[in-house]
Design a protein around this motif. Sequence first.
Motif, short mmCIF file in Angstrom:
data_model
loop_
_atom_site.label_atom_id
_atom_site.label_comp_id
_atom_site.label_asym_id
_atom_site.label_seq_id
_atom_site.Cartn_x
_atom_site.Cartn_y
_atom_site.Cartn_z
N SER A 86 -11.05 -7.40 -1.00
CA SER A 86 -10.48 -6.53 0.01
C SER A 86 -9.42 -5.61 -0.58
O SER A 86 -8.67 -5.98 -1.47
CB SER A 86 -9.84 -7.38 1.11
N THR A 87 -9.35 -4.41 -0.06
CA THR A 87 -8.32 -3.48 -0.51
C THR A 87 -7.03 -3.68 0.26
O THR A 87 -6.03 -3.02 -0.02
CB THR A 87 -8.79 -2.02 -0.34
N GLN A 88 -7.02 -4.61 1.21
CA GLN A 88 -5.85 -4.82 2.05
C GLN A 88 -5.01 -6.02 1.63
O GLN A 88 -4.14 -6.44 2.38
CB GLN A 88 -6.30 -4.98 3.50
N TRP A 89 -5.23 -6.53 0.45
CA TRP A 89 -4.51 -7.74 0.04
C TRP A 89 -3.01 -7.52 -0.11
O TRP A 89 -2.24 -8.46 -0.09
CB TRP A 89 -5.12 -8.35 -1.21
N LEU A 90 -2.58 -6.27 -0.20
CA LEU A 90 -1.14 -5.97 -0.29
C LEU A 90 -0.54 -5.52 1.04
O LEU A 90 0.64 -5.18 1.10
CB LEU A 90 -0.91 -4.85 -1.32
N SER A 91 -1.33 -5.50 2.10
CA SER A 91 -0.89 -4.90 3.35
C SER A 91 0.36 -5.54 3.96
O SER A 91 1.14 -4.86 4.61
CB SER A 91 -2.03 -4.91 4.37
N GLU A 92 0.56 -6.83 3.75
CA GLU A 92 1.73 -7.50 4.32
C GLU A 92 2.98 -7.36 3.45
O GLU A 92 4.07 -7.73 3.87
CB GLU A 92 1.44 -8.99 4.53
N ILE A 93 2.83 -6.84 2.26
CA ILE A 93 3.95 -6.74 1.33
C ILE A 93 4.55 -5.35 1.43
O ILE A 93 3.94 -4.37 1.03
CB ILE A 93 3.49 -7.02 -0.12
N VAL A 94 5.78 -5.27 1.95
CA VAL A 94 6.41 -3.96 2.12
C VAL A 94 7.53 -3.70 1.10
O VAL A 94 7.84 -2.55 0.81
CB VAL A 94 6.96 -3.77 3.56
N HIS A 95 8.10 -4.75 0.56
CA HIS A 95 9.18 -4.60 -0.42
C HIS A 95 8.62 -3.91 -1.67
O HIS A 95 7.66 -4.40 -2.27
CB HIS A 95 9.74 -5.97 -0.78
N PRO A 96 9.20 -2.78 -2.08
CA PRO A 96 8.63 -2.02 -3.20
C PRO A 96 8.56 -2.79 -4.53
O PRO A 96 7.60 -2.63 -5.28
CB PRO A 96 9.52 -0.79 -3.31
N ASN A 97 9.55 -3.62 -4.81
CA ASN A 97 9.52 -4.38 -6.06
C ASN A 97 8.45 -5.47 -6.03
O ASN A 97 7.81 -5.75 -7.04
CB ASN A 97 10.89 -4.99 -6.38
N LYS A 98 8.26 -6.06 -4.87
CA LYS A 98 7.21 -7.07 -4.74
C LYS A 98 5.85 -6.42 -4.94
O LYS A 98 4.99 -6.95 -5.65
CB LYS A 98 7.26 -7.75 -3.36
N ARG A 99 5.64 -5.28 -4.32
CA ARG A 99 4.36 -4.57 -4.47
C ARG A 99 4.14 -4.16 -5.93
O ARG A 99 3.05 -4.32 -6.46
CB ARG A 99 4.32 -3.34 -3.56
N ALA A 100 5.18 -3.64 -6.55
CA ALA A 100 5.06 -3.21 -7.96
C ALA A 100 4.71 -4.39 -8.85
O ALA A 100 3.86 -4.27 -9.74
CB ALA A 100 6.37 -2.56 -8.41
#
Length: 92
Positions: free
Chosen positions: A11-25
């Motif tokens: 899925s391309t949505q596996w990061l959808s719940e992560i909003v913190h920019p450092n966590k996403r990075a």
Amino acid sequence: MSDLQPTEVMSTQWLSEIVHPNKRAYLVAYAECGMVTQAATSAGVTRITIYWWRQRDPAFARAEQIAYRLAGERLEDVAYERASRLERPSDL
């Protein structure tokens, strides 16, 4: 990490719940390289921060499992590509 379903990994949505920019990075870098230290450095955080997030943020922990799976698949692809380019034992 075996509780993940293949559709979750793809899925391309596996990061959808992560909003913190450092966590996403971190998660994007981890999915690419598969190494916690390298991905943490790339995201501008320490390994300790990653462990803290993992323990306290279930959405982050789940996304990290998916990133781990993606990294493994990527490394398998690279290994296969390199192995398939070899034509003779001396190429090793």
